[in-house]
Design an enzyme around this catalytic site. Structure first.
Site, PDB file in Angstrom:
ATOM      1  N   SER A   1      -0.820 -29.598  -4.403  1.00  0.00           N
ATOM      2  CA  SER A   1      -1.044 -30.540  -3.107  1.00  0.00           C
ATOM      3  C   SER A   1      -1.650 -29.783  -1.869  1.00  0.00           C
ATOM      4  O   SER A   1      -1.145 -28.557  -1.905  1.00  0.00           O
ATOM      5  CB  SER A   1       0.120 -31.002  -2.853  1.00  0.00           C
TER       6      SER A   1
ATOM      7  N   TYR B   1       9.168 -32.311  -0.309  1.00  0.00           N
ATOM      8  CA  TYR B   1       7.598 -31.952  -1.076  1.00  0.00           C
ATOM      9  C   TYR B   1       6.948 -31.065  -0.777  1.00  0.00           C
ATOM     10  O   TYR B   1       6.420 -30.051  -1.826  1.00  0.00           O
ATOM     11  CB  TYR B   1       6.994 -33.453  -0.715  1.00  0.00           C
TER      12      TYR B   1
ATOM     13  N   LYS C   1       5.893 -27.776  -3.180  1.00  0.00           N
ATOM     14  CA  LYS C   1       4.535 -27.659  -3.449  1.00  0.00           C
ATOM     15  C   LYS C   1       3.963 -26.185  -3.200  1.00  0.00           C
ATOM     16  O   LYS C   1       3.256 -25.290  -3.840  1.00  0.00           O
ATOM     17  CB  LYS C   1       3.524 -28.643  -2.891  1.00  0.00           C
TER      18      LYS C   1
HETATM   19  P1  NAP Z   1       2.591 -40.783 -10.213  1.00  0.00           P
HETATM   20  O1  NAP Z   1       1.589 -42.030 -10.327  1.00  0.00           O
HETATM   21  O2  NAP Z   1       3.873 -41.143  -9.345  1.00  0.00           O
HETATM   22  O3  NAP Z   1       2.897 -40.241 -11.509  1.00  0.00           O
HETATM   23  C1  NAP Z   1       3.822 -39.121 -11.549  1.00  0.00           C
HETATM   24  C2  NAP Z   1       4.192 -38.898 -13.039  1.00  0.00           C
HETATM   25  O4  NAP Z   1       5.391 -37.881 -13.137  1.00  0.00           O
HETATM   26  C3  NAP Z   1       4.803 -40.048 -13.867  1.00  0.00           C
HETATM   27  O5  NAP Z   1       4.331 -40.271 -15.041  1.00  0.00           O
HETATM   28  C4  NAP Z   1       6.123 -39.817 -13.863  1.00  0.00           C
HETATM   29  O6  NAP Z   1       6.944 -40.338 -15.180  1.00  0.00           O
HETATM   30  C5  NAP Z   1       6.323 -38.363 -14.346  1.00  0.00           C
HETATM   31  N1  NAP Z   1       7.589 -37.791 -13.835  1.00  0.00           N
HETATM   32  C6  NAP Z   1       8.204 -38.048 -12.673  1.00  0.00           C
HETATM   33  N2  NAP Z   1       9.567 -37.387 -12.817  1.00  0.00           N
HETATM   34  C7  NAP Z   1       9.688 -37.084 -13.935  1.00  0.00           C
HETATM   35  C8  NAP Z   1      10.831 -36.565 -14.631  1.00  0.00           C
HETATM   36  N3  NAP Z   1      11.856 -36.574 -14.207  1.00  0.00           N
HETATM   37  N4  NAP Z   1      10.598 -36.350 -16.092  1.00  0.00           N
HETATM   38  C9  NAP Z   1       9.492 -36.603 -16.858  1.00  0.00           C
HETATM   39  N5  NAP Z   1       8.321 -36.957 -16.043  1.00  0.00           N
HETATM   40  C10 NAP Z   1       8.493 -37.255 -14.865  1.00  0.00           C
HETATM   41  O7  NAP Z   1       2.100 -39.510  -9.514  1.00  0.00           O
HETATM   42  P2  NAP Z   1       0.586 -38.983  -9.313  1.00  0.00           P
HETATM   43  O8  NAP Z   1       0.002 -39.177  -7.956  1.00  0.00           O
HETATM   44  O9  NAP Z   1      -0.113 -39.264 -10.640  1.00  0.00           O
HETATM   45  O10 NAP Z   1       1.068 -37.512  -9.204  1.00  0.00           O
HETATM   46  C11 NAP Z   1       0.734 -36.457 -10.150  1.00  0.00           C
HETATM   47  C12 NAP Z   1       0.746 -34.885  -9.526  1.00  0.00           C
HETATM   48  O11 NAP Z   1      -0.292 -35.025  -8.344  1.00  0.00           O
HETATM   49  C13 NAP Z   1       2.203 -34.753  -8.896  1.00  0.00           C
HETATM   50  O12 NAP Z   1       2.609 -33.603  -9.151  1.00  0.00           O
HETATM   51  C14 NAP Z   1       1.981 -34.819  -7.470  1.00  0.00           C
HETATM   52  O13 NAP Z   1       2.898 -34.152  -6.649  1.00  0.00           O
HETATM   53  C15 NAP Z   1       0.608 -34.512  -7.258  1.00  0.00           C
HETATM   54  N6  NAP Z   1      -0.239 -34.841  -6.219  1.00  0.00           N
HETATM   55  C16 NAP Z   1      -0.313 -36.238  -5.895  1.00  0.00           C
HETATM   56  C17 NAP Z   1      -1.151 -36.745  -4.830  1.00  0.00           C
HETATM   57  C18 NAP Z   1      -1.289 -37.912  -4.311  1.00  0.00           C
HETATM   58  O14 NAP Z   1      -1.519 -38.618  -3.359  1.00  0.00           O
HETATM   59  N7  NAP Z   1      -1.096 -39.233  -5.422  1.00  0.00           N
HETATM   60  C19 NAP Z   1      -1.452 -35.699  -3.688  1.00  0.00           C
HETATM   61  C20 NAP Z   1      -1.673 -34.414  -4.220  1.00  0.00           C
HETATM   62  C21 NAP Z   1      -0.717 -34.187  -5.355  1.00  0.00           C
HETATM   63  P3  NAP Z   1       6.995 -41.781 -15.177  1.00  0.00           P
HETATM   64  O15 NAP Z   1       5.727 -42.472 -15.744  1.00  0.00           O
HETATM   65  O16 NAP Z   1       8.301 -42.140 -16.177  1.00  0.00           O
HETATM   66  O17 NAP Z   1       7.394 -42.311 -13.930  1.00  0.00           O
END
Ligand code: NAP
Length: 244
Positions: free
Chosen positions: A136, A149, A153
């Site tokens: 991130s 967080y 990261k």
């Molecule tokens: P999201 O929509 O909340 O999806 C997160 C995924 O991780 C979900 O499928 C969730 O499973 C899975 N997960 C969480 N805890 C888990 C566990 N204990 N065991 C197995 N699976 C688990 O988030 P996203 O925005 O797509 O984020 C994806 C990545 O991008 C993350 O690493 C996040 O930090 C990074 N990121 C996001 C943003 C943003 O603004 N969205 C910005 C920068 C970086 P479930 O489907 O079962 O809930």
């Protein structure tokens, strides 16, 4: 870019929703054999309904041993995307030990766990593997209410570099992508409030948040041979946020 992952077995974690889900669908479209892992089976089932070629695995990544067993069952894996993540937000003075441990377990320790098994197998098979960790912009810039967080990261970026250093000799590349806000479930958690989101938008030279597809494009590039001389980098997908 002409991308084809035919014959490649690819694991995507956090593939039930958000960035990981769209990534899994894209990689399958590029003919990769995709293994989609996340926690909640109900989301994974809808993914399987959308593309029946995708294999689904429901595992809580907090559980070290169950995760190892699940990963060992799907070997060999040629490409890995450590995308699963959680965000526990709140003032530094109010966040709990439980929130700290959960975040570090999912965002950092699970990458260590899964990558160790998969890269060990890549080395035995003498293949040129590629690993992408989803980090991130928060790995570099401190964001209010994001202390745990951000720390997680920051650890992902350093783990990425350390893995690149030690695995390079085996022709395994390890990189991260570092997105700005993306309006997934996680993005909405931190940035739904228009006041907060405007203050972030004001700091992004391109003046907008990233689309899921723009993050997926960067991951696909780093997985593919198109980036064959790139390892150990943290690639911002941030509209210039980190340049300011
Ligand atoms: P999201 O929509 O909340 O999806 C997160 C995924 O991780 C979900 O499928 C969730 O499973 C899975 N997960 C969480 N805890 C888990 C566990 N204990 N065991 C197995 N699976 C688990 O988030 P996203 O925005 O797509 O984020 C994806 C990545 O991008 C993350 O690493 C996040 O930090 C990074 N990121 C996001 C943003 C943003 O603004 N969205 C910005 C920068 C970086 P479930 O489907 O079962 O809930």
């Amino acid at each position: 870019m002409n991308i084809c992952f035919e014959g490649k077995r690819i694991l995507v974690t956090g593939a039930g929703q958000g960035i990981g889900r769209d990534l899994a669908l894209r990689l399958a479209k590029y003919k990769g054999k995709v293994f989609a892992l996340s926690k909640r089976l109900e989301f994974l089932k809808t993914l399987k309904n959308e593309d029946s070629t995708i294999e689904i695995i429901s595992v809580d990544l907090v559980d070290w041993n169950t995760t190892r067993t699940a990963i060992e069952k799907i070997l060999p894996i040629d490409m890995l995307v450590n995308n699963a993540g959680v965000a526990c937000l709140g003032p530094f003075l109010k966040l709990s030990e439980k929130q700290f441990d959960l975040t570090m377990n999912v965002n950092v320790k699970a990458i260590f766990n899964i990558s160790q098994i998969i890269s060990g197998d890549m080395i035995e098979r003498k293949i040129h593997g590629s690993i992408v960790n989803v980090s991130s912009q928060a790995s570099v810039a401190a964001l209010k209410d994001h202390s745990i967080y951000c720390a997680s990261k920051g650890a992902v970026d350093m783990l990425t570099k350390s893995m690149a250093l030690e695995l390079g000799v085996y022709n395994i590349r390890v990189n991260s992508v570092n997105p700005t806000v993306v309006m997934t479930a996680m993005g909405r958690l931190g940035w739904d409030d228009p006041k907060k989101s405007q203050s972030m938008l004001d700091k992004i030279p391109l003046g907008r948040f990233a689309e899921v597809d723009e993050v997926v494009d960067a991951i696909v590039y780093l997985l593919s041979d198109r980036s064959s001389m790139i390892t150990g980098v943290a690639l911002p997908v941030d509209g210039g946020f980190l340049a300011t």
